[in-house]
Design a protein around this motif. Sequence first.
Motif, PDB file in Angstrom:
ATOM      1  N   ALA A 101       0.836  -1.204   0.000  1.00  0.00           N
ATOM      2  CA  ALA A 101       0.000   0.000   0.000  1.00  0.00           C
ATOM      3  C   ALA A 101       0.873   1.258   0.000  1.00  0.00           C
ATOM      4  O   ALA A 101       0.594   2.222  -0.721  1.00  0.00           O
ATOM      5  CB  ALA A 101      -0.930  -0.003   1.205  1.00  0.00           C
ATOM      6  N   HIS A 102       1.953   1.254   0.779  1.00  0.00           N
ATOM      7  CA  HIS A 102       2.850   2.415   0.829  1.00  0.00           C
ATOM      8  C   HIS A 102       3.585   2.620  -0.499  1.00  0.00           C
ATOM      9  O   HIS A 102       3.828   3.759  -0.899  1.00  0.00           O
ATOM     10  CB  HIS A 102       3.844   2.284   1.983  1.00  0.00           C
ATOM     11  N   GLU A 103       3.940   1.514  -1.158  1.00  0.00           N
ATOM     12  CA  GLU A 103       4.603   1.627  -2.458  1.00  0.00           C
ATOM     13  C   GLU A 103       3.677   2.256  -3.503  1.00  0.00           C
ATOM     14  O   GLU A 103       4.111   3.002  -4.354  1.00  0.00           O
ATOM     15  CB  GLU A 103       5.092   0.259  -2.939  1.00  0.00           C
ATOM     16  N   LYS A 104       2.388   1.932  -3.419  1.00  0.00           N
ATOM     17  CA  LYS A 104       1.445   2.434  -4.416  1.00  0.00           C
ATOM     18  C   LYS A 104       0.936   3.838  -4.084  1.00  0.00           C
ATOM     19  O   LYS A 104       0.804   4.676  -4.969  1.00  0.00           O
ATOM     20  CB  LYS A 104       0.277   1.474  -4.559  1.00  0.00           C
ATOM     21  N   TYR A 105       0.645   4.086  -2.800  1.00  0.00           N
ATOM     22  CA  TYR A 105      -0.002   5.347  -2.433  1.00  0.00           C
ATOM     23  C   TYR A 105       0.882   6.282  -1.608  1.00  0.00           C
ATOM     24  O   TYR A 105       0.438   7.362  -1.225  1.00  0.00           O
ATOM     25  CB  TYR A 105      -1.287   5.061  -1.652  1.00  0.00           C
ATOM     26  N   GLY A 106       2.097   5.878  -1.288  1.00  0.00           N
ATOM     27  CA  GLY A 106       2.998   6.741  -0.516  1.00  0.00           C
ATOM     28  C   GLY A 106       2.687   6.728   0.972  1.00  0.00           C
ATOM     29  O   GLY A 106       2.038   5.805   1.489  1.00  0.00           O
ATOM     30  N   ASN A 107       3.107   7.781   1.656  1.00  0.00           N
ATOM     31  CA  ASN A 107       2.963   7.832   3.117  1.00  0.00           C
ATOM     32  C   ASN A 107       1.517   7.962   3.584  1.00  0.00           C
ATOM     33  O   ASN A 107       1.226   7.744   4.756  1.00  0.00           O
ATOM     34  CB  ASN A 107       3.784   8.997   3.690  1.00  0.00           C
ATOM     35  N   GLN A 108       0.621   8.352   2.697  1.00  0.00           N
ATOM     36  CA  GLN A 108      -0.787   8.518   3.063  1.00  0.00           C
ATOM     37  C   GLN A 108      -1.558   7.196   3.040  1.00  0.00           C
ATOM     38  O   GLN A 108      -2.746   7.165   3.328  1.00  0.00           O
ATOM     39  CB  GLN A 108      -1.469   9.514   2.109  1.00  0.00           C
ATOM     40  N   ALA A 109      -0.891   6.107   2.710  1.00  0.00           N
ATOM     41  CA  ALA A 109      -1.566   4.813   2.555  1.00  0.00           C
ATOM     42  C   ALA A 109      -2.021   4.278   3.915  1.00  0.00           C
ATOM     43  O   ALA A 109      -1.427   4.548   4.956  1.00  0.00           O
ATOM     44  CB  ALA A 109      -0.624   3.809   1.900  1.00  0.00           C
ATOM     45  N   ALA A 110      -3.089   3.517   3.849  1.00  0.00           N
ATOM     46  CA  ALA A 110      -3.610   2.862   5.056  1.00  0.00           C
ATOM     47  C   ALA A 110      -2.679   1.731   5.482  1.00  0.00           C
ATOM     48  O   ALA A 110      -1.968   1.163   4.656  1.00  0.00           O
ATOM     49  CB  ALA A 110      -5.010   2.319   4.778  1.00  0.00           C
ATOM     50  N   GLN A 111      -2.692   1.448   6.758  1.00  0.00           N
ATOM     51  CA  GLN A 111      -1.892   0.352   7.321  1.00  0.00           C
ATOM     52  C   GLN A 111      -2.775  -0.886   7.482  1.00  0.00           C
ATOM     53  O   GLN A 111      -3.953  -0.777   7.826  1.00  0.00           O
ATOM     54  CB  GLN A 111      -1.364   0.732   8.706  1.00  0.00           C
ATOM     55  N   ASN A 169      -8.172   2.162   7.606  1.00  0.00           N
ATOM     56  CA  ASN A 169      -9.144   3.132   7.103  1.00  0.00           C
ATOM     57  C   ASN A 169     -10.534   2.507   6.943  1.00  0.00           C
ATOM     58  O   ASN A 169     -11.432   3.126   6.404  1.00  0.00           O
ATOM     59  CB  ASN A 169      -8.679   3.741   5.786  1.00  0.00           C
ATOM     60  N   GLY A 170     -10.679   1.261   7.374  1.00  0.00           N
ATOM     61  CA  GLY A 170     -11.975   0.586   7.306  1.00  0.00           C
ATOM     62  C   GLY A 170     -12.172  -0.280   6.083  1.00  0.00           C
ATOM     63  O   GLY A 170     -13.146  -1.024   5.997  1.00  0.00           O
ATOM     64  N   ASN A 171     -11.307  -0.203   5.097  1.00  0.00           N
ATOM     65  CA  ASN A 171     -11.421  -1.009   3.889  1.00  0.00           C
ATOM     66  C   ASN A 171     -10.859  -2.410   4.121  1.00  0.00           C
ATOM     67  O   ASN A 171      -9.939  -2.602   4.923  1.00  0.00           O
ATOM     68  CB  ASN A 171     -10.676  -0.353   2.717  1.00  0.00           C
ATOM     69  N   ASP A 172     -11.429  -3.350   3.406  1.00  0.00           N
ATOM     70  CA  ASP A 172     -10.927  -4.723   3.413  1.00  0.00           C
ATOM     71  C   ASP A 172     -10.415  -5.056   2.021  1.00  0.00           C
ATOM     72  O   ASP A 172     -11.034  -4.692   1.019  1.00  0.00           O
ATOM     73  CB  ASP A 172     -12.033  -5.721   3.785  1.00  0.00           C
ATOM     74  N   LEU A 173      -9.268  -5.751   1.965  1.00  0.00           N
ATOM     75  CA  LEU A 173      -8.688  -6.165   0.693  1.00  0.00           C
ATOM     76  C   LEU A 173      -8.628  -7.679   0.650  1.00  0.00           C
ATOM     77  O   LEU A 173      -8.286  -8.315   1.645  1.00  0.00           O
ATOM     78  CB  LEU A 173      -7.268  -5.611   0.537  1.00  0.00           C
ATOM     79  N   ASP A 174      -8.967  -8.247  -0.514  1.00  0.00           N
ATOM     80  CA  ASP A 174      -8.777  -9.684  -0.702  1.00  0.00           C
ATOM     81  C   ASP A 174      -7.286  -9.937  -0.888  1.00  0.00           C
ATOM     82  O   ASP A 174      -6.622  -9.235  -1.644  1.00  0.00           O
ATOM     83  CB  ASP A 174      -9.547 -10.178  -1.928  1.00  0.00           C
ATOM     84  N   VAL A 175      -6.773 -10.952  -0.186  1.00  0.00           N
ATOM     85  CA  VAL A 175      -5.351 -11.272  -0.313  1.00  0.00           C
ATOM     86  C   VAL A 175      -5.189 -12.755  -0.604  1.00  0.00           C
ATOM     87  O   VAL A 175      -6.019 -13.585  -0.217  1.00  0.00           O
ATOM     88  CB  VAL A 175      -4.539 -10.902   0.955  1.00  0.00           C
ATOM     89  N   ALA A 176      -4.109 -13.058  -1.301  1.00  0.00           N
ATOM     90  CA  ALA A 176      -3.695 -14.440  -1.527  1.00  0.00           C
ATOM     91  C   ALA A 176      -2.307 -14.567  -0.900  1.00  0.00           C
ATOM     92  O   ALA A 176      -1.443 -13.719  -1.127  1.00  0.00           O
ATOM     93  CB  ALA A 176      -3.647 -14.752  -3.013  1.00  0.00           C
ATOM     94  N   ILE A 177      -2.106 -15.600  -0.115  1.00  0.00           N
ATOM     95  CA  ILE A 177      -0.844 -15.785   0.604  1.00  0.00           C
ATOM     96  C   ILE A 177      -0.283 -17.143   0.226  1.00  0.00           C
ATOM     97  O   ILE A 177      -0.956 -18.164   0.362  1.00  0.00           O
ATOM     98  CB  ILE A 177      -1.064 -15.726   2.128  1.00  0.00           C
ATOM     99  N   LYS A 178       0.958 -17.146  -0.255  1.00  0.00           N
ATOM    100  CA  LYS A 178       1.625 -18.398  -0.594  1.00  0.00           C
ATOM    101  C   LYS A 178       2.880 -18.506   0.249  1.00  0.00           C
ATOM    102  O   LYS A 178       3.679 -17.584   0.323  1.00  0.00           O
ATOM    103  CB  LYS A 178       1.990 -18.453  -2.069  1.00  0.00           C
TER     104      LYS A 178
END
Length: 171
Positions: A112-122, A145-154
């Motif tokens: 998230a930080h790589e894509k949106y910079g320092n303003q990105a959600a943790q 920030n209240g959002n949920d992201l689908d993740v795939a973990i390998k």
Amino acid sequence: MDFKRDVFAILLALLPLVFGLLPLDYETHKIAFYLVPFIITSIVVAMDIRHSKEGKSHALIGIILTPLYLWKRSRWLVLVWVLAFGCAWLMNESDVQDQNLGIACNIVSQLAHEKYGNQAAQCVRVKVVEKVTSDFWKGIASMDNGNDLDVAIKFSEKDGNPYLYVTAQGL
């Protein structure tokens, strides 16, 4: 079985649970990972032999092959040891998954930080929704920030070292 006489044999049978609770990480404490249980087992076997006066000829077996020593002391103690060992193994497996999910959450935060910079959600937490295979999970990363992201973990190993690959949909 007399509880007073066999208290150290009972403790010896329950030691795998104690070892399962020890906060020893193999990667950071390689010597202690084996030495601490060996020393504790040796002390408990010595106390059992001293207290019960039964297992003197089996002392070395008790330190190296605990189930065999317990078999010679009492058959039901082997069952207790096997159950304790199984519980300790299950506790360790859940700890490994919790560690992997914590690492996965850190990776999602980095993405998230790589894509949106320092303003990105943790990332606050990653929850496994489905275990697809033994080394591949689908989950949800909850962001602060209240959002949920689908993740795939390998999970895989290269050169004996664990690696986590995380992809987050929406990043």
